[in-house]
Design an enzyme around this catalytic site. Structure first.
Site, PDB file in Angstrom:
ATOM      1  N   ASP A  18     -23.619   6.654   1.933  1.00 28.79           N
ATOM      2  CA  ASP A  18     -23.120   7.770   2.743  1.00 28.79           C
ATOM      3  C   ASP A  18     -21.813   8.334   2.198  1.00 28.79           C
ATOM      4  OD1 ASP A  18     -24.860   8.358   4.998  1.00 28.79           O
ATOM      5  OD2 ASP A  18     -24.486   6.306   5.658  1.00 28.79           O
ATOM      6  N   HIS A  25      -3.382   3.693  -2.529  1.00 30.20           N
ATOM      7  CA  HIS A  25      -3.509   2.415  -3.232  1.00 30.20           C
ATOM      8  C   HIS A  25      -3.242   1.307  -2.233  1.00 30.20           C
ATOM      9  CE1 HIS A  25      -3.239  -0.810  -6.047  1.00 30.20           C
ATOM     10  NE2 HIS A  25      -1.934  -0.945  -5.951  1.00 30.20           N
ATOM     11  N   SER A  29       9.500   3.563  -1.624  1.00 25.66           N
ATOM     12  CA  SER A  29       9.292   2.191  -2.095  1.00 25.66           C
ATOM     13  C   SER A  29       9.947   1.185  -1.150  1.00 25.66           C
ATOM     14  CB  SER A  29       9.891   2.062  -3.500  1.00 25.66           C
ATOM     15  OG  SER A  29       9.701   0.764  -3.995  1.00 25.66           O
ATOM     16  N   GLY A  30       9.242   0.133  -0.845  1.00 24.68           N
ATOM     17  CA  GLY A  30       9.848  -1.020  -0.170  1.00 24.68           C
ATOM     18  C   GLY A  30      10.213  -0.818   1.286  1.00 24.68           C
ATOM     19  N   HIS A  49      -3.969  -3.302  -1.607  1.00 22.98           N
ATOM     20  CA  HIS A  49      -4.509  -4.575  -2.101  1.00 22.98           C
ATOM     21  C   HIS A  49      -5.439  -5.142  -1.025  1.00 22.98           C
ATOM     22  CE1 HIS A  49      -1.641  -5.592  -5.607  1.00 22.98           C
ATOM     23  NE2 HIS A  49      -1.585  -4.307  -5.370  1.00 22.98           N
ATOM     24  N   TYR A 104     -25.668  16.325   8.118  1.00 25.90           N
ATOM     25  CA  TYR A 104     -25.377  15.126   8.896  1.00 25.90           C
ATOM     26  C   TYR A 104     -23.915  15.087   9.333  1.00 25.90           C
ATOM     27  CZ  TYR A 104     -26.921  10.492  10.293  1.00 25.90           C
ATOM     28  OH  TYR A 104     -27.314   9.387  11.011  1.00 25.90           O
ATOM     29  N   SER A 115       7.456   5.422  -4.062  1.00 25.64           N
ATOM     30  CA  SER A 115       6.660   4.249  -4.389  1.00 25.64           C
ATOM     31  C   SER A 115       6.623   4.034  -5.902  1.00 25.64           C
ATOM     32  CB  SER A 115       5.236   4.452  -3.881  1.00 25.64           C
ATOM     33  OG  SER A 115       4.370   3.527  -4.486  1.00 25.64           O
ATOM     34  N   SER A 116       6.711   2.791  -6.314  1.00 26.42           N
ATOM     35  CA  SER A 116       6.697   2.479  -7.745  1.00 26.42           C
ATOM     36  C   SER A 116       5.381   2.869  -8.398  1.00 26.42           C
ATOM     37  CB  SER A 116       6.955   0.989  -7.949  1.00 26.42           C
ATOM     38  OG  SER A 116       8.098   0.586  -7.241  1.00 26.42           O
ATOM     39  N   GLY A 166       0.830  -1.185   0.000  1.00 28.82           N
ATOM     40  CA  GLY A 166       0.000   0.000   0.000  1.00 28.82           C
ATOM     41  C   GLY A 166       0.867   1.238   0.000  1.00 28.82           C
ATOM     42  N   ASN A 167       0.297   2.355  -0.412  1.00 31.74           N
ATOM     43  CA  ASN A 167       1.035   3.614  -0.381  1.00 31.74           C
ATOM     44  C   ASN A 167       0.033   4.758  -0.437  1.00 31.74           C
ATOM     45  OD1 ASN A 167       0.622   3.870  -3.442  1.00 31.74           O
ATOM     46  ND2 ASN A 167       1.935   2.062  -3.323  1.00 31.74           N
ATOM     47  N   HIS A 200      -6.481  -6.167 -10.384  1.00 29.45           N
ATOM     48  CA  HIS A 200      -5.424  -5.527  -9.622  1.00 29.45           C
ATOM     49  C   HIS A 200      -5.920  -5.200  -8.207  1.00 29.45           C
ATOM     50  CE1 HIS A 200      -1.948  -2.371  -9.795  1.00 29.45           C
ATOM     51  NE2 HIS A 200      -2.040  -2.958  -8.647  1.00 29.45           N
TER      52      HIS A 200
END
Lengths: 230, 230, 230, 230
Positions: free
Chosen positions: A119, A94, A44-45, A96, A226, A73-74, A27-28, A168
């Site tokens: 909502d 992003h 990245s990584g 997964h 709300y 990040s890639s 994630g990033n 993806h």
């Protein structure tokens, strides 16, 4: 440089493991300073346990690194295209996350079955088309962003703050990095409940349009009244 | 003896309960020193809470105990066959992690439905055939390893770092014990998402081959350019 | 003012995240002092981590704020209608807990498949009808309460201490705020097991009536003899 | 009195919430001293957070309380019948753990789909028949135990250390209270994986008999050679 933004983007990144949205480094999150035209993104990584605000990378919208010792990040080119396509957004994420990714793998938009969805997202959460072989072979990460932008032609990106990429996983966004992550958490929850809803009733249909409208517009737009509890 | 390797294998074993891959003692990790021809493995029947690096057992590839007070994991003969069959690997792990085991119990390979899978496994995660009654009655644990090796004839074990054993559960491996466990975690996550994907769409097909290629080879092989975030 | 009640309602609210029933602020609990005709409810849009008993809002059953700096939960008009319709209850809770919400999104009552359900709910947990377009366009939150009350015409609200609102989520109640939350937790657990039960057997039918009666009435009514373990 | 047994039974009870097998107080564990003919069981209606070894209740097999200020679990008569029917067991546990309870609600035995199951249970985990209206109206909890005993006529209760009660939930047992809880945890895990296995393949069949035999008898009986890791 951009210390406050770095702190915000750092905290938004750390929210991903706290909310169970990422396994390892899957994630990033980024956040942008529109006035300066610079954004901050996870390197990245780097494991979340080891991440510090100082490690974040600063880039401009042409992808030039402005500050930072590590590689960004890639997925950075995808973030850039989203910032270009949606000038009203201030943060991108992003992941997964497993429920949203399962819908993405099935290539299906997430239908609006209830008020939890309504909502936050107005109508379906779309699934962007598969990239062509050429788009994959070329600037893949950039093209991922372009295909998302294509999917949203005519759609208000603030009213639908997230998307699935076929085979993806999800991207989400918001007015800043924190809201982007908030919307990613909502999408995961909504994806889970939509799956179960479909397995509880055959021939299920979406929630009545007037109910969707009510819930969305009591929280968004000019007539919102709300608070955060729904 | 092999203190550094023991520490690595100890930490890899402890990652199993930390990642929720084991109930009670249902798992074991080993790591090998190829130069010395010796490997280190979890002792049999020791709770993870009580495990220390000193308890690990050192064996050679003929199964002779070289150091250690306790008995090695009963699955040791399977680990040995995997080290013999796949000279490029440095660590092996076996678990009964619930999602991967459910696929194993169904006797089905896990299809590649998305990029999470393609980032780590090139193509399906295979399911090794059932052992024959003779293979079960004979050296069962050794034969389990031989049947896995048979399944991988012609397959690059580094490109497909794991397998399901029919009606049993998963084995995974990697360049060292830590990477083996990492791949076991990925397999569990991928098994979960593949299950859900199939229940979201009838007649589902695998992810496009060019997308699988792109994701796998941007992280593996000579032209890799991608970090750990996916 | 109403310090003891505030403390009870505060603790009942905090039980929601502790039991995993809420994401973000998607829930609210209230409790009433019937003699004074006043009730205490969570303020709108306050994170559970930041909530304190002092932040709770005191209102009368006409919806007038009697004490509190913050706005009451936006669902307050629904709570009011439930207190009016069911004079025997002392606490109300609303959540979007994922299993119960999935049944609500499917528009289905939860059938009684076993004794866990029968220990707390006598017969199905009903699903209230969808609101009409007029009811949605009008006083939506109040009408939600009225439609629940309509659903329970002829039903003992103490014997069936919860309901699903179609395409929305669950409400639950009890003799006080703590019991309301307890019943919401039971409903979530029962919703999960009913889903799985239906996926284990086609043509499933409800638990035998005599078993439902036995379990419900050994814990409720004049002849109850059973403690809290079930 | 029976201080050591009380401590064991206390720890076994506390393992239920630690392993996620109980919501609220939905479970109880007992352990027996066969020489003295006395057993120790959880008191009724006490929260696990508040439970201490001193609160446990001592009874004889006629159900007479021998020591303890609190009432014994309401399921005590079921425990008694199991101790009478299976003289080789030393501990009993009842829960409403969600996966096993879902199978019980479906009225289905859990088939043996793999080695995780075969390592602990020899063949299916049976589902006892529903009680008749007369059995329910009479001594219900005692009759629950008698129907379990009836189900096991001709079955080795040590080889099949658990059962499902139709529309109710699981009971498990073992040589002592700790092993009973261990088997309850295994049953829950096996119930989860069997559910998923059936949803991954139509027309699924049980694991080959020779594989079931191998796994069961390498851990049980005279020729056992296998440790706790499986």
């Amino acid at each position: 440089m951009l210390e406050e933004l770095k702190q915000q983007v750092y905290e938004a990144n750390m929210e991903l493991p706290a909310k169970g949205l990422v396994t390892y480094t899957w994630g990033n999150v980024s956040g942008i300073d529109r006035e300066k035209g610079l954004f901050v993104i996870k390197p990245s990584g780097v494991d979340y346990e080891k991440l510090t605000p100082e490690m974040l990378v600063v880039l401009d919208l042409d992808g030039n690194k402005v500050e930072g010792d590590l590689n960004p990040s890639s997925d950075t080119p995808t973030h850039i295209e989203l910032y270009k396509a949606f000038p009203e957004i201030g943060g991108v994420v992003h992941t997964h996350s497993p429920w949203a990714t399962s819908w993405a793998q099935a290539g299906r938009p997430i239908p609006c079955y209830g008020t939890t969805h309504a909502d936050y997202f107005f109508g379906d959460i779309p699934c962007a088309r598969s990239l062509t072989a050429e788009e994959i072979a070329g600037e893949y990460e950039k093209n991922t962003g372009l295909v998302i932008a294509e999917t949203f032609k005519g759609t208000n990106a603030i009213y639908v703050p997230g998307v699935l990429c076929a085979n993806h996983g999800p991207f989400a966004w918001g007015k800043d990095a924190a809201e982007a992550v908030h919307n990613a958490v909502v999408m995961e929850e909504v994806a889970k409940m939509a799956y179960r809803t479909e397995h509880l009733k055959e021939g299920i249909t979406e929630a009545p349009q007037e109910l969707q409208d009510k819930h969305f517009f009591r929280k968004h737009g000019e007539n919102a009244y709300y608070g955060n509890d729904i």
